[in-house]
Design a protein around this motif. Structure first.
Motif, PDB file in Angstrom:
ATOM      1  N   MET A 112       0.836  -1.202   0.000  1.00  0.00           N
ATOM      2  CA  MET A 112       0.000   0.000   0.000  1.00  0.00           C
ATOM      3  C   MET A 112       0.857   1.232   0.000  1.00  0.00           C
ATOM      4  O   MET A 112       0.696   2.127  -0.802  1.00  0.00           O
ATOM      5  N   SER A 113       1.853   1.269   0.869  1.00  0.00           N
ATOM      6  CA  SER A 113       2.603   2.507   0.974  1.00  0.00           C
ATOM      7  C   SER A 113       3.551   2.670  -0.185  1.00  0.00           C
ATOM      8  O   SER A 113       4.062   3.752  -0.416  1.00  0.00           O
ATOM      9  N   ILE A 114       3.793   1.615  -0.950  1.00  0.00           N
ATOM     10  CA  ILE A 114       4.747   1.741  -2.039  1.00  0.00           C
ATOM     11  C   ILE A 114       4.140   2.547  -3.164  1.00  0.00           C
ATOM     12  O   ILE A 114       4.840   3.168  -3.947  1.00  0.00           O
ATOM     13  N   ASN A 115       2.801   2.546  -3.237  1.00  0.00           N
ATOM     14  CA  ASN A 115       2.198   3.184  -4.386  1.00  0.00           C
ATOM     15  C   ASN A 115       2.041   4.676  -4.248  1.00  0.00           C
ATOM     16  O   ASN A 115       1.634   5.337  -5.183  1.00  0.00           O
ATOM     17  N   LEU A 116       2.326   5.229  -3.090  1.00  0.00           N
ATOM     18  CA  LEU A 116       2.085   6.652  -2.895  1.00  0.00           C
ATOM     19  C   LEU A 116       3.299   7.449  -3.304  1.00  0.00           C
ATOM     20  O   LEU A 116       4.366   7.287  -2.754  1.00  0.00           O
ATOM     21  N   SER A 117       3.097   8.333  -4.277  1.00  0.00           N
ATOM     22  CA  SER A 117       4.205   9.171  -4.711  1.00  0.00           C
ATOM     23  C   SER A 117       4.422  10.283  -3.690  1.00  0.00           C
ATOM     24  O   SER A 117       3.544  10.559  -2.877  1.00  0.00           O
ATOM     25  N   PRO A 118       5.597  10.927  -3.736  1.00  0.00           N
ATOM     26  CA  PRO A 118       5.836  12.024  -2.796  1.00  0.00           C
ATOM     27  C   PRO A 118       4.774  13.106  -2.873  1.00  0.00           C
ATOM     28  O   PRO A 118       4.425  13.725  -1.862  1.00  0.00           O
ATOM     29  N   LYS A 119       4.240  13.328  -4.077  1.00  0.00           N
ATOM     30  CA  LYS A 119       3.225  14.359  -4.192  1.00  0.00           C
ATOM     31  C   LYS A 119       1.985  13.975  -3.388  1.00  0.00           C
ATOM     32  O   LYS A 119       1.384  14.811  -2.722  1.00  0.00           O
ATOM     33  N   ASP A 120       1.604  12.673  -3.453  1.00  0.00           N
ATOM     34  CA  ASP A 120       0.450  12.238  -2.673  1.00  0.00           C
ATOM     35  C   ASP A 120       0.722  12.376  -1.189  1.00  0.00           C
ATOM     36  O   ASP A 120      -0.147  12.792  -0.414  1.00  0.00           O
ATOM     37  N   LEU A 121       1.951  11.994  -0.796  1.00  0.00           N
ATOM     38  CA  LEU A 121       2.287  12.076   0.619  1.00  0.00           C
ATOM     39  C   LEU A 121       2.207  13.505   1.117  1.00  0.00           C
ATOM     40  O   LEU A 121       1.735  13.773   2.226  1.00  0.00           O
ATOM     41  N   SER A 122       2.674  14.451   0.286  1.00  0.00           N
ATOM     42  CA  SER A 122       2.628  15.831   0.745  1.00  0.00           C
ATOM     43  C   SER A 122       1.202  16.339   0.777  1.00  0.00           C
ATOM     44  O   SER A 122       0.851  17.150   1.633  1.00  0.00           O
ATOM     45  N   THR A 123       0.351  15.840  -0.140  1.00  0.00           N
ATOM     46  CA  THR A 123      -1.059  16.217  -0.070  1.00  0.00           C
ATOM     47  C   THR A 123      -1.653  15.776   1.255  1.00  0.00           C
ATOM     48  O   THR A 123      -2.345  16.540   1.931  1.00  0.00           O
ATOM     49  N   VAL A 124      -1.371  14.518   1.610  1.00  0.00           N
ATOM     50  CA  VAL A 124      -1.866  14.013   2.894  1.00  0.00           C
ATOM     51  C   VAL A 124      -1.375  14.887   4.034  1.00  0.00           C
ATOM     52  O   VAL A 124      -2.131  15.278   4.919  1.00  0.00           O
ATOM     53  N   ALA A 125      -0.083  15.239   3.990  1.00  0.00           N
ATOM     54  CA  ALA A 125       0.500  16.015   5.087  1.00  0.00           C
ATOM     55  C   ALA A 125      -0.201  17.359   5.221  1.00  0.00           C
ATOM     56  O   ALA A 125      -0.563  17.781   6.322  1.00  0.00           O
ATOM     57  N   ILE A 126      -0.379  18.031   4.085  1.00  0.00           N
ATOM     58  CA  ILE A 126      -0.941  19.385   4.146  1.00  0.00           C
ATOM     59  C   ILE A 126      -2.346  19.368   4.689  1.00  0.00           C
ATOM     60  O   ILE A 126      -2.707  20.149   5.586  1.00  0.00           O
ATOM     61  N   TYR A 127      -3.180  18.454   4.164  1.00  0.00           N
ATOM     62  CA  TYR A 127      -4.550  18.442   4.643  1.00  0.00           C
ATOM     63  C   TYR A 127      -4.659  17.898   6.061  1.00  0.00           C
ATOM     64  O   TYR A 127      -5.590  18.251   6.783  1.00  0.00           O
ATOM     65  N   SER A 128      -3.696  17.067   6.471  1.00  0.00           N
ATOM     66  CA  SER A 128      -3.684  16.648   7.873  1.00  0.00           C
ATOM     67  C   SER A 128      -3.478  17.838   8.779  1.00  0.00           C
ATOM     68  O   SER A 128      -4.108  17.941   9.829  1.00  0.00           O
ATOM     69  N   VAL A 129      -2.581  18.736   8.366  1.00  0.00           N
ATOM     70  CA  VAL A 129      -2.337  19.911   9.191  1.00  0.00           C
ATOM     71  C   VAL A 129      -3.589  20.755   9.297  1.00  0.00           C
ATOM     72  O   VAL A 129      -3.988  21.177  10.388  1.00  0.00           O
ATOM     73  N   LEU A 130      -4.248  21.003   8.149  1.00  0.00           N
ATOM     74  CA  LEU A 130      -5.456  21.828   8.188  1.00  0.00           C
ATOM     75  C   LEU A 130      -6.535  21.188   9.048  1.00  0.00           C
ATOM     76  O   LEU A 130      -7.177  21.841   9.871  1.00  0.00           O
ATOM     77  N   PHE A 131      -6.713  19.886   8.849  1.00  0.00           N
ATOM     78  CA  PHE A 131      -7.704  19.146   9.614  1.00  0.00           C
ATOM     79  C   PHE A 131      -7.381  19.197  11.098  1.00  0.00           C
ATOM     80  O   PHE A 131      -8.243  19.460  11.939  1.00  0.00           O
ATOM     81  N   PHE A 132      -6.092  18.981  11.409  1.00  0.00           N
ATOM     82  CA  PHE A 132      -5.675  18.945  12.803  1.00  0.00           C
ATOM     83  C   PHE A 132      -5.873  20.287  13.475  1.00  0.00           C
ATOM     84  O   PHE A 132      -6.231  20.367  14.650  1.00  0.00           O
ATOM     85  N   MET A 133      -5.658  21.385  12.723  1.00  0.00           N
ATOM     86  CA  MET A 133      -5.814  22.682  13.354  1.00  0.00           C
ATOM     87  C   MET A 133      -7.263  22.934  13.728  1.00  0.00           C
ATOM     88  O   MET A 133      -7.552  23.533  14.766  1.00  0.00           O
ATOM     89  N   ILE A 134      -8.169  22.444  12.892  1.00  0.00           N
ATOM     90  CA  ILE A 134      -9.583  22.571  13.257  1.00  0.00           C
ATOM     91  C   ILE A 134      -9.865  21.753  14.503  1.00  0.00           C
ATOM     92  O   ILE A 134     -10.604  22.177  15.401  1.00  0.00           O
ATOM     93  N   MET A 135      -9.266  20.556  14.574  1.00  0.00           N
ATOM     94  CA  MET A 135      -9.471  19.725  15.758  1.00  0.00           C
ATOM     95  C   MET A 135      -8.947  20.418  17.005  1.00  0.00           C
ATOM     96  O   MET A 135      -9.549  20.363  18.077  1.00  0.00           O
ATOM     97  N   LEU A 136      -7.790  21.085  16.864  1.00  0.00           N
ATOM     98  CA  LEU A 136      -7.237  21.818  17.998  1.00  0.00           C
ATOM     99  C   LEU A 136      -8.205  22.896  18.463  1.00  0.00           C
ATOM    100  O   LEU A 136      -8.470  23.045  19.651  1.00  0.00           O
ATOM    101  N   ALA A 137      -8.728  23.658  17.476  1.00  0.00           N
ATOM    102  CA  ALA A 137      -9.630  24.746  17.829  1.00  0.00           C
ATOM    103  C   ALA A 137     -10.866  24.218  18.541  1.00  0.00           C
ATOM    104  O   ALA A 137     -11.300  24.767  19.550  1.00  0.00           O
ATOM    105  N   VAL A 138     -11.410  23.115  18.033  1.00  0.00           N
ATOM    106  CA  VAL A 138     -12.580  22.519  18.673  1.00  0.00           C
ATOM    107  C   VAL A 138     -12.205  21.974  20.041  1.00  0.00           C
ATOM    108  O   VAL A 138     -12.980  22.041  20.992  1.00  0.00           O
ATOM    109  N   GLY A 139     -10.997  21.451  20.136  1.00  0.00           N
ATOM    110  CA  GLY A 139     -10.582  20.838  21.387  1.00  0.00           C
ATOM    111  C   GLY A 139     -10.499  21.807  22.540  1.00  0.00           C
ATOM    112  O   GLY A 139     -10.653  21.408  23.696  1.00  0.00           O
ATOM    113  N   TRP A 140     -10.270  23.088  22.236  1.00  0.00           N
ATOM    114  CA  TRP A 140     -10.183  24.059  23.323  1.00  0.00           C
ATOM    115  C   TRP A 140     -11.497  24.179  24.062  1.00  0.00           C
ATOM    116  O   TRP A 140     -11.538  24.537  25.232  1.00  0.00           O
ATOM    117  N   LEU A 141     -12.607  23.880  23.354  1.00  0.00           N
ATOM    118  CA  LEU A 141     -13.898  23.913  24.026  1.00  0.00           C
ATOM    119  C   LEU A 141     -13.974  22.863  25.114  1.00  0.00           C
ATOM    120  O   LEU A 141     -14.755  22.986  26.049  1.00  0.00           O
TER     121      LEU A 141
END
Lengths: 193, 237
Positions: free
Chosen positions: A1-30
């Motif tokens: 599974m992990s062999i098929n992911l190109s660096p571009k895909d990996l960076s896409t995952v990374a970027i959207y993980s950060v955005l997603f995580f920041m929303i989780m952080l903001a919600v978590g403060w509640l």
């Protein structure tokens, strides 16, 4: 599974993980206010729908959504949500990925359903309360004070768990629908997507 | 933004510190006096590391905040009752439990240069795709924070602080530039990461090699001690 992911895909995952995580952080403060802690299971999937929908427009292979679930679980672990989040992140990430693979990552309605499955990862945040209740309760009472632990145990009785799962899935579906609608109308007009 | 100079503490120690604080500390500390003291030392550790690294101002502010709330927790809290106690406990919990993990996160992300972090992650022998993702996250996170601040400033400059009365405008005028900027930055970042050989199949050599110095020894000792104590308390319960 992990062999098929190109660096571009990996960076896409990374970027959207950060955005997603920041929303989780903001919600978590509640969650500092004990009353809102069960509500986190509803708010987090709701608000996370938008970045996830944008993420899905760039997903075209198996493994990206699973990796997103895993990385999100790791990030939650680092912020102190316990070890179970990693597990729920992986499991529901892979499940959502499998659902998306069947429709080849194109279908909009199935994407919303996949996201609602994905959203069950938030339950991992609550699992320490249910799975190791006595010991967790004891450490909480020692560390944070008896009233805090008691009010928390009042807020999260055993029967709340299936309700939390269902509401996470529901709010995930709603969040995804709102997110995709926002995507189609506002963001494509602004040229973001 | 991450500084460029070489840090005095090995980044692997910082990663381990962050992990141990997140897993052990946030759940709650209990047990005997020795365990409490050990947890306390673990909690104060990231701020010490910050000071050692040269971030004096932030380090001292965080240390004094932490000390203040620990003192409040020890001396003042047992004498209060009821509602005021719950309210105060919220603040105390925030500053004694979450502050160390924030400090550890700050210590890891904002005082370590990315090349050091890459080297540390490679030394851990994680699978290569995971390293790529984590490195891009490390690099991207401060960018996103800066973007949010910059957009907030530009919104203020245009007098759109409350969106001319419409909530929709207020949200959208921040959200749309934020999204388009961050996604563009993300694409540039991924191109930079690829050109630095992050997704390569062969083993990647690093300009900076993560090496343990003598400063890491007390840090690692404290971490190991706390891990052992926590494991013991779990098995006993």
């Amino acid at each position: 599974m992990s062999i098929n992911l190109s660096p571009k895909d990996l960076s896409t995952v990374a970027i959207y993980s950060v955005l997603f995580f920041m929303i989780m952080l903001a919600v978590g403060w509640l969650g500092v206010i004990p009353i809102f802690i069960p509500l986190l299971a509803v708010l987090a999937p709701l608000l996370g729908g938008l970045p996830f929908m944008i993420f899905l427009t760039r997903v075209d292979k198996f493994g990206m959504v699973s990796l997103m679930g895993f990385v999100n679980g790791l990030l939650m672990l680092v912020t102190g949500m316990g070890l179970w989040v990693v597990l729920t992140g992986i499991i529901f990430g892979v499940l959502a990925d499998l659902m998306l693979k069947r429709v080849n990552y194109q279908n909009l309605k199935k994407s919303a359903m996949a996201y609602s499955v994905f959203s069950v990862w938030v339950i991992g945040n609550f699992l320490p309360f249910y799975l190791s209740r006595e010991s967790y309760f004891a450490t909480l009472a020692e560390g944070n004070g008896k009233e805090y632990a008691e009010s928390l145990s009042l807020l999260l009785p055993y029967w709340l768990l299936p309700i939390l799962v269902v509401s996470a899935m529901l709010s995930g579906f709603i969040g995804a629908s709102i997110g995709s609608r926002l995507l189609n109308k506002q963001l494509s007009r602004a040229g973001v997507v | 933004m991450a500084n460029i100079s070489i840090s005095r503490v090995d980044p692997r120690s910082k990663i381990l510190l962050l992990l141990s604080i997140s897993i052990i500390l946030v759940g709650g500390a209990g047990g005997s006096e020795l365990v409490q003291r050990a947890y306390f030392v673990l909690a104060i550790l990231p701020m010490v590391v910050l000071i050692v690294e040269g971030h004096l101002k932030v380090g001292f502010i965080l240390t004094s905040l932490f000390m203040l709330f620990t003192w409040i927790a020890i001396s003042v809290v047992p004498s209060l009752q009821g509602d005021s106690k719950i309210a105060l406990m919220g603040m105390v919990v925030l500053c004694t439990r979450i502050l160390p993990s924030i400090a550890a996160g700050y210590c890891l992300l904002l005082t370590t240069s990315v090349s050091e972090l890459v080297s540390a992650l490679y030394k851990f022998r994680l699978p290569s795709p995971l390293i790529t993702v984590l490195v891009i996250i490390f690099r991207f996170f401060p960018c996103v924070l800066n973007e949010m601040l910059a957009i907030e400033r530009s919104v203020r400059m245009r007098g759109l602080l409350f969106g001319n009365g419409s909530v929709k405008t207020a949200i959208l005028c921040r959200l749309l530039p934020f999204l388009s900027n961050t996604l563009r930055i993300g694409d540039e970042l991924s191109a930079a990461a690829i050109s630095r050989g992050l997704g390569a199949e062969k083993h990647r050599s690093n300009y900076y090699e993560a090496r343990f110095t003598w400063l890491d020894l007390p840090i690692l000792a404290i971490i190991v001690l706390n891990v052992m104590l926590a494991a013991e308390s779990i098995w006993m319960v």
